[in-house]
Scaffold this motif. Structure first.
Motif, short mmCIF file in Angstrom:
data_model
loop_
_atom_site.label_atom_id
_atom_site.label_comp_id
_atom_site.label_asym_id
_atom_site.label_seq_id
_atom_site.Cartn_x
_atom_site.Cartn_y
_atom_site.Cartn_z
N SER A 85 0.74 -1.09 -0.07
CA SER A 85 -0.05 0.16 0.06
C SER A 85 0.90 1.17 0.08
O SER A 85 2.06 1.11 0.79
N PRO A 86 0.37 2.21 -0.64
CA PRO A 86 1.33 3.73 -0.53
C PRO A 86 1.33 4.08 0.48
O PRO A 86 2.30 5.23 1.00
N LYS A 87 0.49 3.69 1.53
CA LYS A 87 0.75 4.21 3.14
C LYS A 87 1.63 3.37 3.83
O LYS A 87 1.93 3.72 5.10
N SER A 111 -6.69 -3.81 -4.64
CA SER A 111 -6.74 -3.01 -6.05
C SER A 111 -6.53 -1.45 -5.39
O SER A 111 -6.54 -1.24 -4.27
N TYR A 112 -6.59 -0.49 -6.43
CA TYR A 112 -6.00 0.62 -6.01
C TYR A 112 -6.70 1.49 -5.19
O TYR A 112 -6.34 2.36 -4.39
N GLU A 113 -8.04 1.10 -5.14
CA GLU A 113 -8.84 1.82 -4.09
C GLU A 113 -8.80 1.55 -2.79
O GLU A 113 -9.42 1.96 -1.74
N GLU A 127 2.47 -3.08 6.62
CA GLU A 127 2.22 -2.41 5.35
C GLU A 127 3.49 -1.80 4.65
O GLU A 127 4.26 -1.04 5.50
N LEU A 128 3.58 -2.26 3.53
CA LEU A 128 4.71 -1.70 2.85
C LEU A 128 4.34 -1.12 1.32
O LEU A 128 3.50 -1.56 0.55
N SER A 129 5.09 0.10 1.06
CA SER A 129 5.04 0.72 0.03
C SER A 129 6.50 0.63 -0.85
O SER A 129 7.36 0.65 -0.33
N ILE A 130 6.41 0.54 -2.11
CA ILE A 130 7.55 0.56 -2.68
C ILE A 130 8.05 1.84 -3.43
O ILE A 130 9.05 2.00 -4.12
N GLY A 131 7.11 2.88 -3.15
CA GLY A 131 7.32 4.30 -3.48
C GLY A 131 6.28 5.20 -3.49
O GLY A 131 5.09 4.57 -3.49
N ASP A 132 6.46 6.38 -3.72
CA ASP A 132 5.45 7.56 -3.69
C ASP A 132 4.66 7.55 -4.87
O ASP A 132 4.93 8.68 -5.62
N TYR A 133 3.99 6.72 -5.50
CA TYR A 133 3.17 6.72 -6.44
C TYR A 133 2.03 5.79 -6.32
O TYR A 133 2.07 5.03 -5.42
N VAL A 134 0.92 5.89 -7.31
CA VAL A 134 0.02 4.86 -7.24
C VAL A 134 -0.12 3.81 -8.49
O VAL A 134 0.11 4.37 -9.48
N LEU A 135 -0.24 2.55 -8.00
CA LEU A 135 -0.16 1.70 -9.15
C LEU A 135 -1.97 1.20 -9.22
O LEU A 135 -2.80 1.77 -8.61
N THR A 136 -2.18 0.31 -9.98
CA THR A 136 -3.53 -0.13 -10.39
C THR A 136 -3.91 -1.14 -9.27
O THR A 136 -5.01 -1.45 -9.06
N SER A 137 -2.93 -1.70 -8.74
CA SER A 137 -3.31 -2.87 -7.87
C SER A 137 -1.50 -3.00 -7.32
O SER A 137 -0.76 -2.52 -7.58
N GLY A 138 -1.73 -3.71 -5.97
CA GLY A 138 -0.48 -3.92 -5.19
C GLY A 138 0.35 -5.00 -5.67
O GLY A 138 1.82 -5.33 -5.69
C1 4FL Z 1 1.52 -0.38 -3.38
C2 4FL Z 1 1.80 1.55 -4.48
C3 4FL Z 1 2.91 -0.27 -2.77
C4 4FL Z 1 3.27 1.63 -4.10
C5 4FL Z 1 -2.12 0.97 -5.64
C6 4FL Z 1 -2.45 -0.31 -5.00
C7 4FL Z 1 0.82 0.64 -4.22
C8 4FL Z 1 -0.24 0.60 -4.79
N1 4FL Z 1 3.71 0.78 -3.19
N2 4FL Z 1 -1.04 1.51 -5.66
N3 4FL Z 1 -1.42 -0.49 -4.21
#
Ligand code: 4FL
Length: 224
Positions: A85-87, A111-113, A127-138
């Motif tokens: 998740s982006p959070k 999913s992205y919502e 909860e893990l993010s790969i960076g500050d952007y939004v994908l269509t799903s994880g």
């Molecule tokens: C997840 C974005 C991890 C960046 C939409 C659903 C996301 C993501 N890192 N975007 N999940």
């Protein structure tokens, strides 16, 4: 190591059959098991999302298929359960090393919502993010986690690859690399690399690493 993946898009994981990761999975150096969250929906149409309470754009993944798939795959909560998740906490090389030390991780993909918050409260460890952007799903984030973690599993990388000298491993960016030919389009390989003087080569590389890190990524701390 075992990596379990819960997803609505199992076909996105076909890339795992390619390259170094594909070879490692063939050799059973680690395993990836993919589970379709939709298979666990008790809804007659196998629905897995619904409108958000309070209104707003998009759909939210419902708790039932997520909770049932998570508990079916990891009934005794032995896995470290990770929601992409982006959070989340931002992934970096030291976090990758930590994840690689676990016997079993589970990657939960929304999913992205997003997903119903109660799943995060009930069933998610991190909860893990790969960076500050939004994908269509994880899922693309999960593929990044799998790829980066796999590189720390013994024997996944051949003798020519290494996790020791590359970018980030010393908290710096990597020095420039050259291969044959010695001159290409008028550009020559630095003399020191042809000198055979290993102490001088190491010194040059260290200086190059420090220079490029200071120029491009002064934020990188020396120990990463
Ligand atoms: C997840 C974005 C991890 C960046 C939409 C659903 C996301 C993501 N890192 N975007 N999940």
């Amino acid at each position: 190591m075992r990596i379990s993946v819960l997803t609505l898009f199992p076909e996105m994981y076909s890339v795992l059959n390619e390259s170094i990761i594909g070879k490692a999975l063939e050799k059973e150096l680690f395993s990836v098991d993919i589970h379709n969250i939709r298979d666990y929906s008790t809804n007659k149409h196998k629905k897995c999302d619904d409108y958000p309470f309070g209104g707003g754009a998009g759909m939210v993944m419902t708790p039932q298929p997520l909770h049932d798939s998570i508990t079916a795959v990891d009934p005794n909560h032995e896995a470290v359960r990770i929601y992409l998740s982006p959070k989340g906490q931002t992934l970096n090389q030291s976090l990758v090393r930590e994840l690689a030390s676990f016997e079993h991780i589970m990657l939960i993909n929304g999913s992205y919502e997003g997903i119903d918050e109660r799943i995060i409260e009930l069933d998610v460890d991190r909860e893990l993010s790969i960076g500050d952007y939004v994908l269509t799903s994880g899922d693309l984030a999960s593929l990044v986690v799998i790829n980066t973690v796999a590189r720390y599993i013994p024997e996944v990388l051949g003798s020519e690859e290494s996790t020791e000298e590359e970018s980030f491993s010393q908290g710096t960016l990597e020095y420039p690399q050259y291969t044959r030919p010695q001159e290409f389009m008028g550009l020559k390989v630095p003399d020191v690399l042809l000198s055979g003087n290993h102490a001088e080569i190491a010194k040059w590389r260290r200086a190059q690493s420090e220079k490029i890190t200071a120029e491009r990524r002064p934020d990188l701390n020396k120990k990463d």
